[in-house]
Design a protein around this motif. Structure first.
Motif, short mmCIF file in Angstrom:
data_model
loop_
_atom_site.label_atom_id
_atom_site.label_comp_id
_atom_site.label_asym_id
_atom_site.label_seq_id
_atom_site.Cartn_x
_atom_site.Cartn_y
_atom_site.Cartn_z
N ALA A 1 80.21 132.56 -40.56
CA ALA A 1 81.59 132.17 -40.88
C ALA A 1 81.82 130.70 -40.57
CB ALA A 1 82.57 133.05 -40.11
N LEU A 2 81.26 130.24 -39.46
CA LEU A 2 81.39 128.82 -39.13
C LEU A 2 80.76 127.96 -40.23
CD1 LEU A 2 80.68 128.60 -35.29
CD2 LEU A 2 82.78 127.99 -36.47
N GLU A 3 79.59 128.35 -40.70
CA GLU A 3 78.94 127.59 -41.77
C GLU A 3 79.77 127.64 -43.05
OE1 GLU A 3 74.99 128.91 -42.40
OE2 GLU A 3 74.29 128.40 -40.38
N ARG A 4 80.45 128.75 -43.27
CA ARG A 4 81.22 128.92 -44.51
C ARG A 4 82.44 128.01 -44.55
NH1 ARG A 4 82.33 133.34 -48.25
NH2 ARG A 4 80.70 134.57 -47.26
N VAL A 5 83.15 127.88 -43.41
CA VAL A 5 84.43 127.15 -43.44
C VAL A 5 84.39 125.81 -42.73
CG1 VAL A 5 85.68 129.34 -43.49
CG2 VAL A 5 85.36 128.17 -41.30
N SER B 1 90.55 145.31 -38.11
CA SER B 1 89.84 145.17 -39.39
C SER B 1 88.33 145.16 -39.19
CB SER B 1 90.28 143.87 -40.09
OG SER B 1 91.66 143.91 -40.41
N VAL B 2 87.88 144.51 -38.13
CA VAL B 2 86.45 144.48 -37.82
C VAL B 2 85.93 145.90 -37.61
CG1 VAL B 2 84.76 143.84 -36.04
CG2 VAL B 2 86.41 142.16 -36.86
N VAL B 3 86.63 146.68 -36.82
CA VAL B 3 86.20 148.06 -36.55
C VAL B 3 86.18 148.87 -37.84
CG1 VAL B 3 86.82 150.20 -35.36
CG2 VAL B 3 86.93 148.02 -34.14
N GLU B 4 87.18 148.67 -38.70
CA GLU B 4 87.23 149.40 -39.96
C GLU B 4 86.03 149.07 -40.82
OE1 GLU B 4 87.66 150.22 -44.01
OE2 GLU B 4 87.91 148.17 -43.30
N VAL B 5 85.67 147.79 -40.91
CA VAL B 5 84.52 147.38 -41.71
C VAL B 5 83.23 147.99 -41.15
CG1 VAL B 5 83.06 145.42 -42.39
CG2 VAL B 5 85.55 145.24 -42.54
N LEU B 6 83.07 147.91 -39.84
CA LEU B 6 81.83 148.40 -39.23
C LEU B 6 81.72 149.92 -39.34
CD1 LEU B 6 81.71 146.14 -36.06
CD2 LEU B 6 80.33 145.93 -38.13
N HIS B 7 82.82 150.62 -39.19
CA HIS B 7 82.78 152.08 -39.32
C HIS B 7 82.52 152.50 -40.76
CE1 HIS B 7 85.08 153.21 -35.37
NE2 HIS B 7 83.89 152.69 -35.16
N MET C 1 88.62 130.77 -39.97
CA MET C 1 87.27 131.09 -39.55
C MET C 1 87.11 132.60 -39.33
SD MET C 1 84.96 131.88 -36.99
CE MET C 1 86.00 131.78 -35.53
N TRP C 2 88.11 133.25 -38.72
CA TRP C 2 88.02 134.69 -38.49
C TRP C 2 88.13 135.48 -39.78
CZ3 TRP C 2 85.85 136.81 -34.54
CH2 TRP C 2 85.83 136.14 -33.32
N ARG C 3 88.88 134.98 -40.74
CA ARG C 3 88.92 135.65 -42.05
C ARG C 3 87.56 135.55 -42.73
NH1 ARG C 3 94.15 132.88 -42.21
NH2 ARG C 3 95.80 134.42 -41.82
N ALA C 4 86.92 134.40 -42.59
CA ALA C 4 85.56 134.25 -43.13
C ALA C 4 84.59 135.17 -42.41
CB ALA C 4 85.11 132.80 -43.01
N PHE C 5 84.81 135.40 -41.13
CA PHE C 5 83.99 136.33 -40.35
C PHE C 5 84.05 137.74 -40.95
CE2 PHE C 5 84.16 139.42 -36.73
CZ PHE C 5 82.81 139.39 -36.39
N LEU C 6 85.25 138.17 -41.34
CA LEU C 6 85.38 139.49 -41.96
C LEU C 6 84.62 139.56 -43.28
CD1 LEU C 6 89.16 140.26 -41.28
CD2 LEU C 6 87.19 141.45 -40.30
N VAL C 7 84.65 138.48 -44.04
CA VAL C 7 83.89 138.44 -45.29
C VAL C 7 82.39 138.54 -45.01
CG1 VAL C 7 83.31 137.02 -47.30
CG2 VAL C 7 85.67 137.12 -46.49
N GLU C 8 81.93 137.82 -43.99
CA GLU C 8 80.51 137.88 -43.62
C GLU C 8 80.10 139.29 -43.19
OE1 GLU C 8 78.06 135.51 -43.59
OE2 GLU C 8 79.38 134.08 -44.58
N GLU D 1 74.62 141.32 -31.66
CA GLU D 1 73.82 140.30 -32.33
C GLU D 1 74.18 140.20 -33.80
OE1 GLU D 1 69.65 140.74 -31.74
OE2 GLU D 1 69.82 140.92 -29.56
N LEU D 2 74.44 141.33 -34.44
CA LEU D 2 74.85 141.33 -35.84
C LEU D 2 76.17 140.58 -36.01
CD1 LEU D 2 74.17 143.00 -38.68
CD2 LEU D 2 76.29 144.12 -38.01
N MET D 3 77.12 140.86 -35.11
CA MET D 3 78.42 140.20 -35.20
C MET D 3 78.32 138.72 -34.87
SD MET D 3 81.25 142.97 -33.89
CE MET D 3 80.50 143.25 -32.29
N GLN D 4 77.43 138.37 -33.94
CA GLN D 4 77.22 136.95 -33.66
C GLN D 4 76.70 136.23 -34.90
OE1 GLN D 4 74.88 134.97 -30.15
NE2 GLN D 4 73.45 135.15 -31.86
N ALA D 5 75.76 136.85 -35.60
CA ALA D 5 75.23 136.25 -36.83
C ALA D 5 76.33 136.08 -37.87
CB ALA D 5 74.09 137.10 -37.39
N ALA D 6 77.22 137.07 -37.97
CA ALA D 6 78.33 136.97 -38.92
C ALA D 6 79.29 135.86 -38.50
CB ALA D 6 79.07 138.31 -39.00
#
Length: 212
Positions: free
Chosen positions: A98-102, A138-144, A69-76, A89-94
């Motif tokens: 991710a929950l819907e994805r997996v 990884s989350v911080v890297e994506v967001l930055h 689920m967390w890997r799918a979160f990174l994809v989102e 809020e953006l991360m909550q939506a992601a």
């Protein structure tokens, strides 16, 4: 229409899922320390060499549902529109994406078993914390990379707050779910926990009234 994965890939997915299901069943009935890797492989009729193509060890296979689920979160996070809303809020939506994805009802049962095992097993809990730290980097890297936030430490703080809300949400969900955990109930718990974050920062340290 999305085409089905090739046969070879479907077989690999089935083998991986069989290892996860067997691990959760055996660990749940006999305890994490009561099952050897040889016994797990024998249950699924695969070699240890095959096992290590999919997982790094017993902790890895036991935590797989939640880690997926967390890997799918990174994809989102890579694709969700940056529309100016608050970062949490953006991360909550992601996360909900991710929950819907997996997630389906089978995933919900596996995730609940995985969470319970992590609470009962110190090595799994430690492994989970290590995975969480790696994921948050990884989350911080994506967001930055995607947003105008480079060097802003609030990015990491926002991510940590989301993880804290997730931990509260999944803990409440597992405690209340009984034998029938559901993905919608988990999503509702996530929304409630994230909504409570601003109020938690405003809590005051008021002492208890003295007993009379």
């Amino acid at each position: 229409m999305t085409s089905a994965p090739p046969l070879r890939e479907r077989k690999k997915q089935r083998t991986r899922q069989a290892l996860i299901d067997a691990a959760l069943h055996l660990f749940g009935s006999r305890g994490f320390g009561g099952v050897t890797l040889d016994e797990l492989c024998e249950e699924v009729e695969v070699s240890k060499r095959t096992f290590f193509r999919y997982f790094a060890g017993k902790e890895d296979v036991a935590m797989a549902p939640l880690q997926d689920m967390w890997r799918a979160f990174l994809v989102e996070l890579e694709t969700i529109p940056a529309d100016g809303r608050p970062l949490v809020e953006l991360m909550q939506a992601a996360l909900l994406g991710a929950l819907e994805r997996v997630a389906d009802e089978a995933w919900a049962g596996r995730a609940a078993l995985s969470y319970r095992l992590s609470q009962e097993t110190s090595t799994m809990d430690a492994y989970n914390l290590h995975f969480c730290e790696s994921t948050m980097r990884s989350v911080v890297e994506v967001l930055h990379r995607r947003l105008d936030l480079l060097g802003d430490r609030r990015t990491r703080l926002a991510g940590d707050m989301l993880v804290a809300a997730w931990r509260v949400a999944v803990g409440e969900w597992v405690a209340e779910a009984g034998e029938r955990p559901s993905v919608p109930a988990l999503a509702d718990r996530v929304r409630d926990a994230v909504a409570a974050l601003p109020g938690s920062l405003a809590l005051t340290a008021t002492p208890q009234p003295e007993e009379r």
